[in-house]
Design a protein around this motif. Structure first.
Motif, short mmCIF file in Angstrom:
data_model
loop_
_atom_site.label_atom_id
_atom_site.label_comp_id
_atom_site.label_asym_id
_atom_site.label_seq_id
_atom_site.Cartn_x
_atom_site.Cartn_y
_atom_site.Cartn_z
N ILE A 27 0.65 -1.19 0.02
CA ILE A 27 0.01 0.08 0.08
C ILE A 27 0.92 1.19 0.15
N ILE A 28 0.45 2.23 -0.42
CA ILE A 28 1.15 3.79 -0.23
C ILE A 28 0.88 4.10 1.15
N PHE A 29 1.80 3.79 1.82
CA PHE A 29 1.50 4.08 3.51
C PHE A 29 0.87 5.32 4.03
N ALA A 30 1.37 6.32 3.29
CA ALA A 30 1.18 7.74 3.75
C ALA A 30 -0.26 7.99 3.29
N PHE A 31 -0.91 7.37 2.42
CA PHE A 31 -2.36 7.49 1.88
C PHE A 31 -3.42 6.86 2.65
N ASN A 32 -2.84 6.28 3.80
CA ASN A 32 -3.72 5.22 4.59
C ASN A 32 -3.60 5.77 6.09
N ALA A 33 -5.14 6.02 6.67
CA ALA A 33 -5.06 5.96 8.00
C ALA A 33 -5.00 4.55 8.62
N MET A 34 -3.97 4.80 9.65
CA MET A 34 -3.81 3.38 10.23
C MET A 34 -4.38 3.23 11.66
N ALA A 35 -4.87 2.16 12.13
CA ALA A 35 -5.36 2.04 13.37
C ALA A 35 -5.44 0.61 13.80
N TRP A 36 -5.43 0.76 15.43
CA TRP A 36 -5.68 -0.43 16.16
C TRP A 36 -6.65 -0.72 16.61
N TYR A 37 -7.14 -2.04 16.32
CA TYR A 37 -8.45 -2.66 16.96
C TYR A 37 -8.13 -3.65 17.86
N ARG A 38 -9.20 -4.00 18.91
CA ARG A 38 -8.89 -5.01 19.68
C ARG A 38 -10.37 -5.95 19.65
N GLN A 39 -10.12 -7.17 19.92
CA GLN A 39 -11.23 -8.06 20.28
C GLN A 39 -11.03 -8.88 21.61
N PRO A 40 -11.67 -8.53 22.68
CA PRO A 40 -11.48 -9.36 23.90
C PRO A 40 -12.35 -10.61 23.59
N PRO A 41 -11.92 -11.29 24.70
CA PRO A 41 -12.80 -12.80 24.49
C PRO A 41 -14.39 -12.61 24.75
N GLY A 42 -15.01 -13.04 23.78
CA GLY A 42 -16.67 -13.25 23.84
C GLY A 42 -17.06 -11.87 23.54
N LYS A 43 -16.36 -10.95 22.75
CA LYS A 43 -17.03 -9.58 22.82
C LYS A 43 -16.57 -9.02 21.23
#
Length: 117
Positions: A27-43
């Protein structure tokens, strides 16, 4: 082929720190918003933090003041520094890239973070 490869997860005691990394390719990195998501157990998966190509950040209320998202456009890498970890931070953490214009979206395979009491 787009690849997002997370690293840095593991087991840590409450109050400790971890730093997650996500290396992007295809990907063209600078053209992308980057994020972290998380998924707790059972959620459901939830947004943790996002950073735009220009460096604007936003955080989930539950992590604000403890986590810091940053990016190095020269290395095509986004980071998540996690301090003062709590047991409720235990989850699989996923890296996400979203193109600013096309809104095309990509996900990493996830990395497990486990915080013990």
């Amino acid at each position: 082929q787009v690849q997002l490869v997370e690293s840095g997860g593991g087991l840590v005691q409450a109050g400790g720190s971890l730093r997650l990394s996500c290396a992007a390719s295809g990907i063209i990195f600078a053209f992308n918003a980057m994020a972290w998501y998380r998924q707790p157990p059972g959620k459901q998966r939830e947004l943790v933090a996002r950073i735009t190509g220009g460096g604007t950040t936003n955080y989930a209320e539950s992590v604000r003041g403890r986590f810091t998202i940053s990016r190095d456009n020269a290395k095509n890498t986004v980071y998540l520094q996690m301090n003062s970890l709590k047991t409720e931070d235990t989850a699989v953490y996923y890296c996400n890239a979203r193109h600013t214009i096309s809104k095309s979206e990509y996900w990493g395979q996830g990395t497990q973070v486990t915080v013990s009491s």
